[in-house]
Design an enzyme around this catalytic site. Structure first.
Site, PDB file in Angstrom:
ATOM      1  N   LYS A 199       0.853  -1.352   0.058  1.00 45.47           N
ATOM      2  CA  LYS A 199       0.104  -0.045  -0.122  1.00 45.47           C
ATOM      3  C   LYS A 199       0.845   1.098  -0.052  1.00 45.47           C
ATOM      4  CE  LYS A 199      -3.823  -2.007   2.663  1.00 45.47           C
ATOM      5  NZ  LYS A 199      -4.745  -2.002   1.620  1.00 45.47           N
ATOM      6  N   ARG A 212     -10.881 -11.241   0.466  1.00 44.88           N
ATOM      7  CA  ARG A 212     -11.663 -12.023  -0.282  1.00 44.88           C
ATOM      8  C   ARG A 212     -10.957 -13.635  -0.130  1.00 44.88           C
ATOM      9  NH1 ARG A 212     -10.923  -8.597  -5.692  1.00 44.88           N
ATOM     10  NH2 ARG A 212     -10.475  -7.196  -3.878  1.00 44.88           N
TER      11      ARG A 212
END
Length: 484
Positions: free
Chosen positions: A264, A338
Site C-alpha cells: 500500500k 476475499r
C-alpha cells in the site's frame, strides 16, 4: 514482545450507562420538542437543534429538537437521543433524565429500544490505552409507562449498543495490541457465561483443512493465523437432526493489512489496523443475540490473520488451492480479504452446515469511493433473503445499497491459469463480491462491503464518534432477531 502490552477488554465499558424508567425527572433534564411545539427566538425544535438553560442552582435544562412531527425515519430517534447525550457528556453531567413523553406518543413504546441505543452510543468515548478510568452515567427516562415490556426494550437497546461499543473498541485498537490470537482471546472472554460455543482453529488445523487461500495470506506473518467459530444454536433438535435454518455470519479479520508485496501507499497505511471491522461486527452481533435470547440459529466464523511481507509471502502469479478445491490465481496480494473469506465461507457451508451466508468486510476502496461514508455496499444471491435483510436495515436506519451484477461480470474473474483469479481489470467492487460468491455456491448469500462506513474521520450520524463506527451490528442483529 517489545512494544506490546497484554490488554484484556473491560466489559464495564459496555455497561457504563445505566438507563431506567422513573416518574420523577432529575435536576439535570432533557426535554424533546417537535418543530412548532415551542415558539421562541432561540429554539425552534428543528432536528438535532439544542438549547441549554441553567437554573439558579446550576442545574441544566436541555431542549432538544426532534424535527417535524410525523416525519418518521428509522434511526432518527437514535440520533436525537445521542445528540442530547453528547451535550450532557461535554458538560460533564453524569446523571440526567430525558422526557420521552413526546417521542413515545409519536412513535409508540417500541422506540424506547432505539432511544436507549442513542443514549449509550452518544455517551461513548474512544478507548484509551492509558490507565484513564472510564466514566459511568445514570440516565432516567420519564414520560413512558414502566412495565415489563418497556423495561425489556430498554435492556435490549442497552445490550445492543454495548455490542456496538465492543466492535468499535476492537477496530480502534492498535494492531500491535491486537494480534490474531489476542482478538480470539477477547472474543472468547466476551462470550463467557453465554450459551455460545467457541472453537479456535489453530494454524495446524487450518493446514489440515487445506485452507490454502487463507494461509496464503496468514502465513506471511510471524503472528500465526487462526479462525474463531462461534455457535449459537438455541433451537434444539432431536438427535441426528438439524436444528432448523442456520445463518452463518462470516467476518473479515485482517488485523493489519500492509498489502503484501503489492504494498500500500504511505497514505493508505493509516487505516490498516481496522481491516478486521467485519470480524468485530460478527462477534458483537453473536454476543447481542445471545445476551438478548434471540431464537435464531447462528454460526459466526471469523478468519484472523495479518497481511505482511515475508520471504515466503505470496506474490502475484502464484496459484493456491482453497479449502473446497478451487484453484485461485493471485494477481494482487492486496486483494487478500476475499481470499480469507473464501475459505471461511466454504468452511461454514462444509463443516458447520450453514443454510445461508452473510459476509461482512472492509473489502474494496472502490465501494467506498462509490458510496462514501454513509452507505455500505450490498450484493446478494436469493431474492427472499436479500429482501429480509433490506427490511431489517429499514428498521435500524443503517444504509445499504444493493449493487447489481450480470454474467459479463462473472467472466471477469475467470483465470487462464486456474479456476478463478483474485482481481479483475474492471469493476473491482463487483468482482470482489463475486469472488466470494463463488465459494457460497448456490446458497442464499449476502455480501456487505463496509470499506467506507466502518471508520470515519468525522461522524456522519449523531450516534457515531470519530474513527470506528461498529456498522453492520444493528442490522445483522435485526435480521436475526426478526420483526417484533
Amino acid at each position: 514482545m517489545e512494544g506490546r502490552k497484554e490488554r484484556a477488554y473491560r466489559r464495564e465499558r459496555m455497561n457504563a450507562v445505566t438507563i431506567e424508567l422513573q416518574e420523577q425527572a432529575m435536576e439535570n433534564h432533557v426535554m424533546f420538542y417537535y418543530e412548532g411545539d415551542m415558539e421562541t427566538k432561540v429554539f425552534h425544535g428543528k432536528f438535532l437543534e439544542k438549547w441549554a438553560e441553567l437554573s439558579e442552582n446550576g442545574c441544566l435544562r436541555l431542549l432538544a429538537g426532534a424535527g417535524k412531527a410525523g416525519e418518521k425515519e428509522s434511526g432518527k430517534v437514535r440520533e436525537i437521543c445521542a445528540c442530547a447525550a453528547k451535550e450532557m457528556k461535554e458538560r460533564g453531567i453524569q446523571e440526567f433524565s430525558c422526557d420521552m413523553g413526546p417521542i413515545a406518543a409519536e412513535w409508540g413504546e417500541e422506540i424506547l429500544k432505539e432511544a436507549a441505543e442513542g443514549i449509550v452510543l452518544g455517551l461513548y468515548s474512544m478507548e484509551r490505552l492509558s490507565d484513564q478510568k472510564d466514566k459511568t452515567w445514570k440516565v432516567a427516562f420519564t414520560g413512558a409507562a414502566k412495565n415489563d415490556r418497556t423495561e425489556k426494550l430498554l435492556q435490549e437497546g442497552q445490550i445492543l449498543a454495548g455490542a456496538v461499543i465492543f466492535a468499535r473498541d476492537m477496530v480502534n485498537r492498535p494492531a500491535n495490541y491486537l494480534r490474531p490470537e489476542d482478538f480470539a482471546a477477547e472474543i472468547t472472554a466476551l462470550m463467557e457465561g453465554l450459551p455460545v460455543e467457541t472453537e479456535l482453529l489453530s494454524l495446524s488445523r487450518l493446514r489440515e483443512e487445506g485452507m490454502g487461500a487463507f494461509l496464503a495470506v496468514g502465513e506471511s506473518s510471524a503472528y500465526p493465523p487462526c479462525m474463531m467459530v462461534l455457535r449459537y444454536l438455541p433451537k434444539k433438535s432431536s438427535a441426528g437432526e438439524k436444528p432448523g435454518t442456520i445463518t452463518a455470519l462470516v467476518g473479515k479479520g485482517v488485523m493489519c493489512d500492509t498489502g503484501g508485496y503489492c504494498l500500500k501507499s504511505a497514505q493508505s497505511m493509516a487505516g490498516i489496523k481496522g481491516d478486521m471491522a467485519g470480524g468485530a461486527a460478527v462477534a458483537a452481533t453473536v454476543y447481542a443475540l445471545a445476551r438478548n435470547g434471540a431464537s435464531a440459529n447462528v454460526i459466526g466464523v471469523i478468519p484472523m490473520c495479518e497481511n505482511r511481507i515475508a520471504p515466503g509471502s505470496m506474490i502475484p502469479g502464484d496459484v493456491v488451492r482453497a479449502g473446497d478445491g478451487t484453484l485461485v490465481e493471485i494477481l494482487n496480494t492486496d486483494a487478500e480479504g476475499r481470499l480469507i473469506l473464501a475459505d471461511a465461507v466454504s468452511y461454514a457451508l462444509r463443516r458447520e452446515h450453514a443454510d445461508r451466508i452473510v459476509d461482512i468486510a472492509t473489502l474494496t476502496g472502490a465501494m467506498a469511493r462509490m458510496f462514501g461514508n454513509s452507505i455500505s455496499g450490498l450484493m446478494a444471491q436469493g431474492e427472499a433473503f436479500c429482501q429480509e435483510f433490506l427490511d431489517a436495515a429499514g428498521r435500524t436506519g443503517e444504509r445499504f445499497c444493493r449493487v447489481p451484477w450480470y454474467r459479463e461480470h462473472e467472466k471477469m474473474i475467470q483465470s487462464d491459469m486456474a479456476d478463478i483469479k483474485n482481481v479483475s481489470d474492471a469493476c473491482p467492487a463487483i468482482t470482489a463480491g463475486l469472488f466470494i460468491r463463488h465459494f457460497a455456491k448456490e446458497n442464499p448469500w449476502i455480501h456487505l462491503d463496509i470499506a467506507g462506513t466502518a471508520d470515519v474521520d468525522k461522524p456522519v450520524f449523531a450516534y457515531q464518534e470519530k474513527r470506528a463506527t461498529g456498522v453492520g451490528v444493528l442490522t445483522m442483529y435485526e435480521l436475526l432477531q426478526g420483526a417484533r
